[in-house]
Motif scaffolding. Structure first.
Motif, PDB file in Angstrom:
ATOM      1  N   ALA A  29      12.682  13.555  31.861  1.00  0.00           N
ATOM      2  CA  ALA A  29      12.828  12.923  30.470  1.00  0.00           C
ATOM      3  C   ALA A  29      14.139  12.024  30.433  1.00  0.00           C
ATOM      4  CB  ALA A  29      12.592  14.057  29.431  1.00  0.00           C
ATOM      5  N   VAL A  30      14.050  10.782  29.767  1.00  0.00           N
ATOM      6  CA  VAL A  30      15.174   9.914  29.689  1.00  0.00           C
ATOM      7  C   VAL A  30      15.321   9.581  28.318  1.00  0.00           C
ATOM      8  CG1 VAL A  30      15.779   7.674  30.161  1.00  0.00           C
ATOM      9  CG2 VAL A  30      14.504   8.875  32.127  1.00  0.00           C
ATOM     10  N   SER A  31      14.371   9.229  27.476  1.00  0.00           N
ATOM     11  CA  SER A  31      14.685   8.973  26.089  1.00  0.00           C
ATOM     12  C   SER A  31      13.254   8.887  25.421  1.00  0.00           C
ATOM     13  CB  SER A  31      14.984   7.538  26.115  1.00  0.00           C
ATOM     14  OG  SER A  31      14.379   6.459  26.273  1.00  0.00           O
ATOM     15  N   VAL A  32      13.383   8.941  24.201  1.00  0.00           N
ATOM     16  CA  VAL A  32      12.185   8.794  23.360  1.00  0.00           C
ATOM     17  C   VAL A  32      12.332   8.127  22.028  1.00  0.00           C
ATOM     18  CG1 VAL A  32      10.992  10.266  21.546  1.00  0.00           C
ATOM     19  CG2 VAL A  32      11.051  11.103  23.770  1.00  0.00           C
ATOM     20  N   LYS A  33      11.656   7.087  21.714  1.00  0.00           N
ATOM     21  CA  LYS A  33      11.774   6.369  20.546  1.00  0.00           C
ATOM     22  C   LYS A  33      10.490   6.526  19.614  1.00  0.00           C
ATOM     23  CE  LYS A  33      12.390   1.674  19.001  1.00  0.00           C
ATOM     24  NZ  LYS A  33      12.511   0.138  19.309  1.00  0.00           N
ATOM     25  N   VAL A  34      10.421   6.744  18.425  1.00  0.00           N
ATOM     26  CA  VAL A  34       9.444   6.916  17.500  1.00  0.00           C
ATOM     27  C   VAL A  34       9.508   5.889  16.037  1.00  0.00           C
ATOM     28  CG1 VAL A  34       7.809   8.389  16.173  1.00  0.00           C
ATOM     29  CG2 VAL A  34       9.259   9.440  18.319  1.00  0.00           C
ATOM     30  N   ASP A  35       8.152   5.040  16.105  1.00  0.00           N
ATOM     31  CA  ASP A  35       8.475   4.495  14.876  1.00  0.00           C
ATOM     32  C   ASP A  35       7.338   4.248  14.050  1.00  0.00           C
ATOM     33  OD1 ASP A  35       9.141   1.990  13.311  1.00  0.00           O
ATOM     34  OD2 ASP A  35       8.555   0.514  14.541  1.00  0.00           O
ATOM     35  N   PRO A  36       7.256   5.438  13.051  1.00  0.00           N
ATOM     36  CA  PRO A  36       6.093   5.297  12.050  1.00  0.00           C
ATOM     37  C   PRO A  36       6.076   4.316  11.055  1.00  0.00           C
ATOM     38  CG  PRO A  36       7.842   6.873  11.612  1.00  0.00           C
ATOM     39  CD  PRO A  36       8.224   6.284  12.782  1.00  0.00           C
ATOM     40  N   LYS A  37       4.867   3.740  10.796  1.00  0.00           N
ATOM     41  CA  LYS A  37       4.895   2.452   9.923  1.00  0.00           C
ATOM     42  C   LYS A  37       4.238   3.106   8.762  1.00  0.00           C
ATOM     43  CE  LYS A  37       5.709  -0.803  12.777  1.00  0.00           C
ATOM     44  NZ  LYS A  37       5.701  -0.305  14.407  1.00  0.00           N
ATOM     45  N   SER A  38       4.704   2.633   7.517  1.00  0.00           N
ATOM     46  CA  SER A  38       4.175   2.906   6.321  1.00  0.00           C
ATOM     47  C   SER A  38       4.257   1.757   5.509  1.00  0.00           C
ATOM     48  CB  SER A  38       4.866   4.286   5.620  1.00  0.00           C
ATOM     49  OG  SER A  38       6.221   4.063   5.500  1.00  0.00           O
ATOM     50  N   GLU A  39       3.433   1.821   4.466  1.00  0.00           N
ATOM     51  CA  GLU A  39       3.267   0.716   3.297  1.00  0.00           C
ATOM     52  C   GLU A  39       3.457   1.163   1.858  1.00  0.00           C
ATOM     53  OE1 GLU A  39       0.197  -2.687   1.819  1.00  0.00           O
ATOM     54  OE2 GLU A  39       0.060  -2.058   3.679  1.00  0.00           O
ATOM     55  N   GLN A  40       4.658   0.704   1.138  1.00  0.00           N
ATOM     56  CA  GLN A  40       4.786   1.446  -0.325  1.00  0.00           C
ATOM     57  C   GLN A  40       4.350   0.354  -1.159  1.00  0.00           C
ATOM     58  OE1 GLN A  40       8.829   1.755  -2.386  1.00  0.00           O
ATOM     59  NE2 GLN A  40       8.447   3.878  -1.317  1.00  0.00           N
ATOM     60  N   THR A  41       3.437   1.002  -2.084  1.00  0.00           N
ATOM     61  CA  THR A  41       2.776   0.416  -3.392  1.00  0.00           C
ATOM     62  C   THR A  41       3.445   0.573  -4.702  1.00  0.00           C
ATOM     63  OG1 THR A  41       0.716  -0.006  -2.380  1.00  0.00           O
ATOM     64  CG2 THR A  41       0.632  -0.360  -4.587  1.00  0.00           C
ATOM     65  N   LYS A  42       3.891  -0.343  -5.316  1.00  0.00           N
ATOM     66  CA  LYS A  42       4.710   0.182  -6.559  1.00  0.00           C
ATOM     67  C   LYS A  42       3.687   0.159  -7.824  1.00  0.00           C
ATOM     68  CE  LYS A  42       9.249  -1.124  -4.995  1.00  0.00           C
ATOM     69  NZ  LYS A  42      10.383  -2.291  -5.305  1.00  0.00           N
ATOM     70  N   PHE A  43       3.753   0.957  -8.698  1.00  0.00           N
ATOM     71  CA  PHE A  43       2.866   0.941  -9.867  1.00  0.00           C
ATOM     72  C   PHE A  43       3.792   0.789 -11.012  1.00  0.00           C
ATOM     73  CE2 PHE A  43       0.918   3.167 -13.618  1.00  0.00           C
ATOM     74  CZ  PHE A  43      -0.149   2.404 -13.516  1.00  0.00           C
ATOM     75  N   TRP A  44       3.490  -0.325 -11.549  1.00  0.00           N
ATOM     76  CA  TRP A  44       4.317  -0.858 -12.835  1.00  0.00           C
ATOM     77  C   TRP A  44       3.675  -0.151 -14.094  1.00  0.00           C
ATOM     78  CZ3 TRP A  44       8.847  -3.704 -12.359  1.00  0.00           C
ATOM     79  CH2 TRP A  44       9.170  -4.112 -10.767  1.00  0.00           C
ATOM     80  N   ALA A  45       4.531   0.229 -14.885  1.00  0.00           N
ATOM     81  CA  ALA A  45       4.251   0.526 -16.329  1.00  0.00           C
ATOM     82  C   ALA A  45       5.579   0.578 -17.111  1.00  0.00           C
ATOM     83  CB  ALA A  45       3.431   1.848 -16.463  1.00  0.00           C
ATOM     84  N   ASP A  46       5.425   0.534 -18.571  1.00  0.00           N
ATOM     85  CA  ASP A  46       6.415   0.361 -19.554  1.00  0.00           C
ATOM     86  C   ASP A  46       7.740  -0.454 -19.100  1.00  0.00           C
ATOM     87  OD1 ASP A  46       5.137   2.273 -21.187  1.00  0.00           O
ATOM     88  OD2 ASP A  46       6.216   4.017 -20.117  1.00  0.00           O
ATOM     89  N   ASN A  47       7.169  -1.615 -18.598  1.00  0.00           N
ATOM     90  CA  ASN A  47       8.099  -2.735 -18.269  1.00  0.00           C
ATOM     91  C   ASN A  47       9.037  -2.453 -16.904  1.00  0.00           C
ATOM     92  OD1 ASN A  47       7.231  -4.661 -20.272  1.00  0.00           O
ATOM     93  ND2 ASN A  47       8.511  -3.619 -21.906  1.00  0.00           N
TER      94      ASN A  47
END
Length: 201
Positions: free
Chosen positions: A34-52
């Motif tokens: 074992a030398v190294s590990v890299k983990v890159d989880p991708k996610s998308e964030q959606t914003k819900f707008w209400a009350d300005n």
């Protein structure tokens, strides 16, 4: 506050079955170097707008890119992971090869003592690349970069999980972590003893 350092105990295990009928893993196998590990989880964030204003946020999980660098991957393990055909000791890669889905585990040291343990639960490996160069006055060893795209488990026993992590404490003992793929914490309950066995049975 503890610091994480070091890396060892690469393991992989085949995901034999993960569908609506059952969830079955093969026995983990060690991958030395074992030398190294890299983990890159991708996610998308959606914003819900209400009350300005922003009323709520929703995250949706995307790809989970994983890269493990190791000293080498033995040829017999490459054949198993990538589904290669072997004829008279010669390994052949072809467009008909069927790589296996696999889980991948490892551990890192904790500065306060003990280890932090990891399993990534279901991923499909990318094709393995090759790098080499001529020997110079100073030896410069070449390593292998093993890339996997991980996803969540499908069977209900997997509870949509894609990753498990634990660390040695007064109440947790990591002995047995690499005896099986850890997708359920029940075998580590205090009344089952210090070593987890027969996970999922």
């Amino acid at each position: 506050m503890p610091t994480i350092y070091g890396l060892d105990m690469f393991h992989f295990a085949e995901v034999i079955q993960d569908d609506e009928k059952d969830l079955i893993f093969g026995k983990p196998e060690r991958l030395p170097g074992a030398v190294s590990v890299k983990v890159d989880p991708k996610s998308e964030q959606t914003k819900f707008w209400a009350d300005n204003g922003v009323f709520d946020n929703f995250n949706s999980m995307g790809d989970i890119d994983f890269e493990a660098e190791m000293a080498d991957m033995p040829l017999d393990i490459q054949n198993k992971i990538y589904g290669r055909q072997v004829e008279n000791g010669v390994s052949f890669a072809s467009s008909d090869d069927q790589p296996i889905y696999l889980a991948f585990g490892f551990r890192s040291k904790i500065s306060t003592g003990g280890y932090r343990y990891y399993w990534f639960l279901k991923g499909l490996p990318e094709l393995l690349g090759n790098e080499a160069k001529t020997k110079e006055e100073k030896v410069d060893p070449q390593s292998i970069k093993f890339k996997v795209g991980f996803q969540q488990l499908q069977n209900p026993k997997g509870k949509n999980r894609w990753h498990s992590v634990a660390e040695d404490t007064d109440t947790f003992n990591g002995e047995g972590w690499f005896d099986q793929v850890v997708y359920d914490g029940l075998p580590f309950a205090a009344n089952t003893g210090s070593k987890a066995t027969d996970l999922g049975k």
